[in-house]
Design an enzyme around this catalytic site. Structure first.
Site, PDB file in Angstrom:
ATOM      1  N   ASP A  82     -25.507  40.858  43.876  1.00 35.65           N
ATOM      2  CA  ASP A  82     -24.033  40.946  43.939  1.00 35.65           C
ATOM      3  C   ASP A  82     -23.422  40.817  42.550  1.00 35.65           C
ATOM      4  O   ASP A  82     -22.468  41.534  42.207  1.00 35.65           O
ATOM      5  CB  ASP A  82     -23.478  39.851  44.856  1.00 35.65           C
TER       6      ASP A  82
ATOM      7  N   ASP B   7      28.383  26.086  76.881  1.00 37.13           N
ATOM      8  CA  ASP B   7      28.470  25.376  78.153  1.00 37.13           C
ATOM      9  C   ASP B   7      29.718  25.717  78.946  1.00 37.13           C
ATOM     10  O   ASP B   7      29.885  25.252  80.080  1.00 37.13           O
ATOM     11  CB  ASP B   7      28.411  23.861  77.923  1.00 37.13           C
TER      12      ASP B   7
ATOM     13  N   ASP C  73     -25.375  55.539  39.833  1.00 35.76           N
ATOM     14  CA  ASP C  73     -26.254  54.767  40.702  1.00 35.76           C
ATOM     15  C   ASP C  73     -27.084  53.796  39.858  1.00 35.76           C
ATOM     16  O   ASP C  73     -27.645  54.185  38.830  1.00 35.76           O
ATOM     17  CB  ASP C  73     -27.174  55.704  41.492  1.00 35.76           C
TER      18      ASP C  73
ATOM     19  N   ASN D 237     -32.726  42.898  43.900  1.00 35.96           N
ATOM     20  CA  ASN D 237     -32.585  42.042  45.079  1.00 35.96           C
ATOM     21  C   ASN D 237     -33.886  41.339  45.421  1.00 35.96           C
ATOM     22  O   ASN D 237     -33.916  40.144  45.737  1.00 35.96           O
ATOM     23  CB  ASN D 237     -32.110  42.871  46.282  1.00 35.96           C
TER      24      ASN D 237
ATOM     25  N   ASP E 250      27.312  27.883  70.472  1.00 35.53           N
ATOM     26  CA  ASP E 250      28.477  26.998  70.491  1.00 35.53           C
ATOM     27  C   ASP E 250      28.091  25.634  69.922  1.00 35.53           C
ATOM     28  O   ASP E 250      26.953  25.161  70.102  1.00 35.53           O
ATOM     29  CB  ASP E 250      28.995  26.841  71.925  1.00 35.53           C
TER      30      ASP E 250
ATOM     31  N   MET F   5      30.093  22.546  70.277  1.00 37.27           N
ATOM     32  CA  MET F   5      30.463  21.407  71.123  1.00 37.27           C
ATOM     33  C   MET F   5      29.875  21.583  72.524  1.00 37.27           C
ATOM     34  O   MET F   5      30.461  22.220  73.392  1.00 37.27           O
ATOM     35  CB  MET F   5      31.983  21.286  71.198  1.00 37.27           C
TER      36      MET F   5
ATOM     37  N   GLU G  80     -25.162  50.741  45.975  1.00 32.35           N
ATOM     38  CA  GLU G  80     -25.104  50.618  44.524  1.00 32.35           C
ATOM     39  C   GLU G  80     -24.579  51.887  43.858  1.00 32.35           C
ATOM     40  O   GLU G  80     -24.763  52.089  42.651  1.00 32.35           O
ATOM     41  CB  GLU G  80     -26.503  50.283  43.968  1.00 32.35           C
TER      42      GLU G  80
END
Length: 454
Positions: A346, A10, A329, A337, A53, A55, A372
């Protein structure tokens, strides 16, 4: 080293003086005349360091520091509090508010610039990891929790290199049960300990009677294992050696006689910053791992496999031997699936990858090539050895059903495998084409078999 420095004060003459001094050293200076403006300018300009600062009317420097350190946009910015106050209690209060250092007016230019450059180096290192993390997020990688600099410091490992028993005792009393403390009097022994001890902070006395503490600091900074560990030094009246330490990479210092509260506050600041940087670094490595790993099976992805094969052939031209390549493979995977659902599919792929990994050497690389299909790279292996490994994998897939379905029954599976050998003087794509042809031949011949191509 250039950087942006925010000066918050300041008193206009103080601001102009610091602006002139820092500008002469080629720093980019941003200023604010009170705490509120300082907070706004810190967010807006994202400085590399803040000279604050204490103060100031309205909002003093301690409050400004606390707010900066609790804001995720500014918590990583180093703060040096500058004031005419000289009491140790004021320094401790500033450090506990989150400040990285506390300089007393009138400022010594050498000390100021050494401190600024040291903290800017730390900031730039942190920024590099923050930038990498932001880039990873922009590319769609998951965001990992980093936390703030105010993390818990309990359990940190601290190495103290000091041969004055009274100071070692004072350090132990200051840390109480917070840290896991190891002390050493010999520089050579300390270096050996530091390089193998995974410490979070190293404290070095510059007044050792049996060694050169400054040289030890230089060795710690040059060693790969300790390059990122913060170093705090104890000075004993010679500020020139302290400043030299900052120039070679020391991160903080404390002058003797030691004050327990200030010692603990400074050490806590360094440990918190170390933990924060460790989290950034760990997140970066996790992101890199995700970038090269197949998310379903956990093995490497096709991108990494291709790069690895290219690297292997390049190193091979410098004297390495041939390598074997397997392509595997899952037979009739579409039936899995269609019959059991994609969740079961999965599970099959995960178990398939796991069985491959458990059937090859630790030096071999397993990757998902696509769908796969999987590949294995076997460095320094001939065709016969690779064929035996492939047959072992084929047997382990066919002999035991895998991936239990909803009714608790195992799913019987087989796989087809192509095997070839790659050579240092050929295009890696030629080896991929050859092993793909071998896999096609295995499937055309009835599946559940191994076919080789020299």
């Amino acid at each position: 080293m250039s950087a942006r420095i925010l000066v918050v004060d300041d008193v206009a003459p103080n601001v102009r003086l610091l602006e002139a001094k820092l500008g002469a050293e080629y720093f980019d200076v941003v200023t604010a005349m009170n705490g509120v403006d300082g907070l706004a300018r810190a967010v807006e300009s994202q400085p590399d360091l803040i000279l604050l600062d204490v103060m100031m009317p309205g909002m003093d420097g301690f409050e400004v520091c606390r707010r900066l350190k609790t804001d995720c946009k500014t918590s990583h910015i180093p703060i040096v509090m500058v004031t005419a106050l000289g009491e140790r209690s004021d320094r401790v209060r500033g450090l506990e508010a989150g400040a990285d250092d506390f300089l007393t007016k009138p400022l010594d230019d050498l000390e100021l610039f050494a401190r600024v450059r040291s903290l800017v180096r730390l900031k730039m290192m942190t920024d590099e990891f923050r930038l990498r993390e932001e880039t990873s997020h922009a590319l769609g990688m998951p965001e990992f929790e980093v936390g703030s600099l105010g993390a818990d410091i309990e359990g940190a490992r601290v190495l103290v290199v000091e041969d004055l028993p009274s100071d070692v005792a004072r350090i132990r009393d200051s840390f109480a049960s917070h840290y896991n403390l190891v002390s050493e009097t010999s520089c050579d022994e300390a270096l050996t300990l530091a390089r193998g001890g995974a410490f979070d902070l190293i404290i070095v006395s510059l007044s050792l009677t049996g060694g050169d503490g400054l040289r030890l600091c230089a060795q710690l900074r040059s060693a790969e294992e300790t390059r990122q560990v913060p170093i705090l030094v104890f000075g004993d009246g010679d500020r020139g050696r302290v400043i030299k330490g900052l120039e070679i990479g020391v991160t903080d210092y404390l002058m003797k006689p030691l004050d327990r509260n200030e010692l603990f506050a400074r050490c806590a600041t360094q440990v918190r910053r170390k933990f924060y940087q460790d989290r950034l670094r760990a997140n970066y490595h996790r992101t890199i791992e995700l970038a090269v790993t197949d998310p379903l099976t956990g093995v490497y992805n096709r991108r990494y496999f291709t790069h690895h094969l290219e690297t292997l052939t390049r190193s091979g031209r410098d004297g390495a031997t041939r390598f074997a390549l397997l392509m595997l493979d899952v037979d009739h995977f579409k039936v899995v699936n269609d019959t059991y659902g994609h969740d079961a599919g999965d599970r099959v792929l995960k178990e398939f990858a796991s069985r491959i990994g458990n059937s090859v050497r630790s030096a071999d690389l397993v990757a998902r090539f696509g769908g796969e299909e999987f590949v294995v790279v076997m460095p320094d292996a001939d065709l016969n050895a690779a064929a035996r490994v492939a047959e072992r994998v084929r047997g382990r897939i066919a002999d035991v059903p895998m991936a239990k379905n909803g009714s608790g029954q195992g799913i019987p599976l087989t796989c087809s495998i192509g095997v070839t050998v790659g050579y240092p003087d050929e295009d890696p794509q030629a080896a991929i084409k050859r092993v793909d042809d071998a896999l096609y031949a295995a499937k055309a011949a009835g599946r559940d078999r191994v076919v080789t191509r020299a």
